[in-house]
Design a protein around this motif. Structure first.
Motif, PDB file in Angstrom:
ATOM      1  N   TRP A  95     -17.065  26.627  24.734  1.00 18.12           N
ATOM      2  CA  TRP A  95     -16.953  25.498  26.649  1.00 18.12           C
ATOM      3  C   TRP A  95     -17.012  24.344  26.332  1.00 18.12           C
ATOM      4  O   TRP A  95     -17.429  23.656  24.700  1.00 18.12           O
ATOM      5  N   TYR A 138     -14.804  35.131  24.716  1.00 13.86           N
ATOM      6  CA  TYR A 138     -15.290  34.000  25.003  1.00 13.86           C
ATOM      7  C   TYR A 138     -15.221  33.554  24.016  1.00 13.86           C
ATOM      8  O   TYR A 138     -15.673  34.048  22.708  1.00 13.86           O
ATOM      9  N   ARG A 179      -8.273  29.245  30.417  1.00 11.59           N
ATOM     10  CA  ARG A 179      -9.282  28.617  30.848  1.00 11.59           C
ATOM     11  C   ARG A 179      -9.770  28.677  32.188  1.00 11.59           C
ATOM     12  O   ARG A 179      -9.320  28.366  33.044  1.00 11.59           O
ATOM     13  N   LYS A 180     -10.900  28.399  32.643  1.00 16.70           N
ATOM     14  CA  LYS A 180     -11.734  28.545  33.612  1.00 16.70           C
ATOM     15  C   LYS A 180     -12.690  27.341  33.203  1.00 16.70           C
ATOM     16  O   LYS A 180     -13.276  26.993  33.510  1.00 16.70           O
ATOM     17  N   LYS A 181     -12.208  26.577  34.724  1.00 18.69           N
ATOM     18  CA  LYS A 181     -13.087  25.766  34.634  1.00 18.69           C
ATOM     19  C   LYS A 181     -13.996  25.782  36.563  1.00 18.69           C
ATOM     20  O   LYS A 181     -13.599  26.016  37.624  1.00 18.69           O
ATOM     21  N   ILE A 182     -14.850  24.566  36.680  1.00 19.63           N
ATOM     22  CA  ILE A 182     -16.438  25.487  37.431  1.00 19.63           C
ATOM     23  C   ILE A 182     -16.607  23.553  36.955  1.00 19.63           C
ATOM     24  O   ILE A 182     -17.648  23.311  36.555  1.00 19.63           O
ATOM     25  N   GLY A 183     -16.123  22.767  37.629  1.00 20.45           N
ATOM     26  CA  GLY A 183     -16.326  21.655  38.119  1.00 20.45           C
ATOM     27  C   GLY A 183     -16.348  20.955  36.387  1.00 20.45           C
ATOM     28  O   GLY A 183     -15.198  21.026  36.080  1.00 20.45           O
ATOM     29  N   VAL A 214     -15.567  23.951  31.832  1.00 21.48           N
ATOM     30  CA  VAL A 214     -14.345  24.301  30.672  1.00 21.48           C
ATOM     31  C   VAL A 214     -15.196  25.565  30.130  1.00 21.48           C
ATOM     32  O   VAL A 214     -15.854  25.395  28.946  1.00 21.48           O
TER      33      VAL A 214
END
Length: 60
Positions: free
Chosen positions: A26, A23, A8-12, A15
Motif C-alpha cells: 500500500w 495484494y 492499483r486501487k485508489k481510496i482517497g 493506494v
C-alpha cells in the motif's frame, strides 16, 4: 520478457497495489509526497520528469 499484471486501487490518499499473486503493498500519496509500505521509501515529485527519493535505512 513476459507480461506483468499490476492493478492499483485508489481510496482517497491511500493506494492499494496488487499483482498476479494478490495484494502486494500500500502507498500513501498526499500532494507531491508519497510513501510505499513495501520499500519504505519517501518520494517527492519535482517539476519535470524527475523525483527525489529517500530509502529508509535497513541496517538496524
Amino acid at each position: 520478457m513476459g507480461i506483468v499484471f499490476r492493478k492499483r486501487k485508489k481510496i482517497g490518499p491511500l493506494v492499494l497495489n496488487f499483482t498476479e499473486n494478490g495484494y502486494s503493498s500500500w502507498s500513501l500519496k498526499i500532494g507531491k509526497w508519497s510513501w510505499n509500505s513495501r520499500t519504505r521509501a519517501h518520494r517527492y515529485d519535482l517539476p519535470g520528469p524527475i523525483s527525489w527519493k529517500q530509502d529508509k535505512s535497513r541496517s538496524s
